[in-house]
Design a protein around this motif. Structure first.
Motif, PDB file in Angstrom:
ATOM      1  N   LEU A   4       0.991  -1.554   0.135  1.00 33.28           N
ATOM      2  CA  LEU A   4       0.005   0.112   0.195  1.00 33.28           C
ATOM      3  C   LEU A   4       0.969   1.275   0.182  1.00 33.28           C
ATOM      4  O   LEU A   4       1.650   1.016   0.948  1.00 33.28           O
ATOM      5  N   LEU A   6       1.407   5.002   0.285  1.00 33.26           N
ATOM      6  CA  LEU A   6       0.166   6.397   0.946  1.00 33.26           C
ATOM      7  C   LEU A   6       0.461   7.547   0.064  1.00 33.26           C
ATOM      8  O   LEU A   6       1.954   8.082   0.146  1.00 33.26           O
ATOM      9  N   THR A  27      -1.165  -0.875  -4.565  1.00 32.59           N
ATOM     10  CA  THR A  27      -2.367   0.361  -4.330  1.00 32.59           C
ATOM     11  C   THR A  27      -2.122   1.131  -3.579  1.00 32.59           C
ATOM     12  O   THR A  27      -1.008   1.580  -3.001  1.00 32.59           O
ATOM     13  N   LEU A  29      -2.442   4.544  -1.929  1.00 35.80           N
ATOM     14  CA  LEU A  29      -4.045   5.294  -1.126  1.00 35.80           C
ATOM     15  C   LEU A  29      -3.587   7.286  -1.527  1.00 35.80           C
ATOM     16  O   LEU A  29      -3.012   7.605  -0.564  1.00 35.80           O
ATOM     17  N   THR A  58      -6.458   2.023  -6.747  1.00 41.25           N
ATOM     18  CA  THR A  58      -6.666   3.477  -5.838  1.00 41.25           C
ATOM     19  C   THR A  58      -7.942   2.955  -4.809  1.00 41.25           C
ATOM     20  O   THR A  58      -8.826   2.244  -5.386  1.00 41.25           O
ATOM     21  N   VAL A  59      -7.644   3.258  -3.059  1.00 42.37           N
ATOM     22  CA  VAL A  59      -8.398   3.518  -2.748  1.00 42.37           C
ATOM     23  C   VAL A  59      -8.454   4.877  -1.114  1.00 42.37           C
ATOM     24  O   VAL A  59      -7.368   5.061  -1.441  1.00 42.37           O
ATOM     25  N   GLN A  61      -9.331   5.105   1.534  1.00 42.33           N
ATOM     26  CA  GLN A  61      -9.506   4.592   3.285  1.00 42.33           C
ATOM     27  C   GLN A  61      -8.215   2.730   3.074  1.00 42.33           C
ATOM     28  O   GLN A  61      -8.776   2.224   2.389  1.00 42.33           O
ATOM     29  N   ALA A  62      -7.633   2.698   3.951  1.00 42.26           N
ATOM     30  CA  ALA A  62      -6.707   2.013   4.339  1.00 42.26           C
ATOM     31  C   ALA A  62      -7.498   0.291   4.358  1.00 42.26           C
ATOM     32  O   ALA A  62      -8.255   0.856   5.349  1.00 42.26           O
ATOM     33  N   ILE A  85      -3.127   5.477   7.751  1.00 41.16           N
ATOM     34  CA  ILE A  85      -2.806   4.123   7.159  1.00 41.16           C
ATOM     35  C   ILE A  85      -3.090   2.634   8.381  1.00 41.16           C
ATOM     36  O   ILE A  85      -2.638   1.912   8.419  1.00 41.16           O
TER      37      ILE A  85
END
Length: 306
Positions: A4, A6, A27, A29, A58-59, A61-62, A85
């Motif tokens: 992930l 950030l 991914t 964030l 993309t997201v 929220q983690a 995170i």
């Protein structure tokens, strides 16, 4: 491995993009505006080491399911970044921060425990245009990291093996990441201190007769590091001394650029951290304090003018 990232600014885009190229499940964030750019244009990196143009996931929220979180926020955004995170880390992910300075390590250790927090540093020069295109200067792109206890048989070593080394990007796991981070702090603390204090590039300061002052600042920062148990390497000192003697150099610190733009800056996290470390060890720190005070005074002036 699942990563992930950030943020998809300069560092996040390049390292996350290279990780995708090496076969990792990545991914990003990101905030809504950046998510819209990525959905429309994909991840776009222009680099002498090879461009990246590809769609990404993309997201907003983690969540759980990641092996490592690459933390690329600025130091002044750390508190918000940690909360963003937290769901991934509490579900078992390790944190790989590549922020300037060392103050973030203390906060991350407090929040998540040192067993989940790696040390890390990046060697790259890059920026991002307003339309979301990341532009890298030069081919150097290196991500160095390691677990704080120095173990070389855990997830950090596995990540380095998965990422590998090659044209465009080198990933290196090391057993001595904290000494390496102190070396970098001495370097950026010296460059930031000098360029902020004199509001000029290194070559300008040399031509004005300020070389000896910059070398004095270097020696002072090295003494601060040594007092914390992390002697500054001789090779790094020789390299930096040559840099501080180059009258043609146009190098300025990112701290000075941020200061002149009038936005948030990392004065507390770089210069302020060195001042506090010097105070704890009873060492002189007049130059560091003057540079830090200059940055804080500029912040106050801009706030008054607004």
């Amino acid at each position: 491995m699942r990563m992930l990232v950030l943020g998809a600014g300069a560092l996040g885009a390049i390292f996350g993009g290279r990780a995708l190229e090496r076969g990792l499940d990545v991914t990003f964030l990101v905030r809504p505006r950046r998510a819209q750019q990525l959905a429309r244009d994909g991840l776009v990196v222009e680099s002498p080491a090879g461009d990246i143009r590809r769609p990404v996931t993309t997201v907003a929220q983690a969540g759980p399911g990641y092996d490592v979180v690459l933390l690329t926020a600025k130091a002044y955004d750390l508190e918000g970044a940690m909360e963003a995170i937290r769901p991934a880390v509490e579900a078992g992910a390790a944190v790989l921060p590549i922020l300037n300075g060392l103050s973030h390590m203390e906060r991350l250790n407090e929040a998540f425990g040192p067993g989940r927090v790696w040390g890390g540093l990046a060697r790259i020069v890059a920026g991002m245009t307003p339309d979301g295109v990341v532009q890298q200067t030069g081919e150097m792109s290196e991500l160095v990291f390691g677990e704080q206890d120095g173990r070389m048989d855990g997830r950090a070593a596995a990540l380095a093996q998965a990422l590998g080394r090659g044209r465009g990007f080198d990933a290196l796991a090391v057993p001595d990441i904290l000494p390496r981070m102190w070396d970098k702090l001495v370097i950026i603390g010296t460059l930031a201190g000098a360029t902020v204090l004199f509001r000029a590039a290194i070559g300008d300061i040399v031509r004005a007769g300020g070389r000896d002052t910059m070398l004095k600042l270097l020696d002072s920062n090295a003494a601060i590091a040594a007092a914390q148990g992390f002697p500054f390497s001789e090779d790094a000192r020789a390299f930096l001394a040559r840099t501080l003697s180059d009258e043609r150099s146009v190098a300025v610190s990112s701290l000075l650029r941020d200061l002149e733009r009038g936005g948030p800056n990392e004065a507390d996290h770089i210069l302020g951290y060195l001042v506090e470390a010097a105070r704890r060890s009873g060492l002189p720190h007049e130059l560091q304090h003057a540079a830090w005070l200059h940055a804080k005074a500029q912040d106050q002036r801009r706030a008054r003018e607004r």
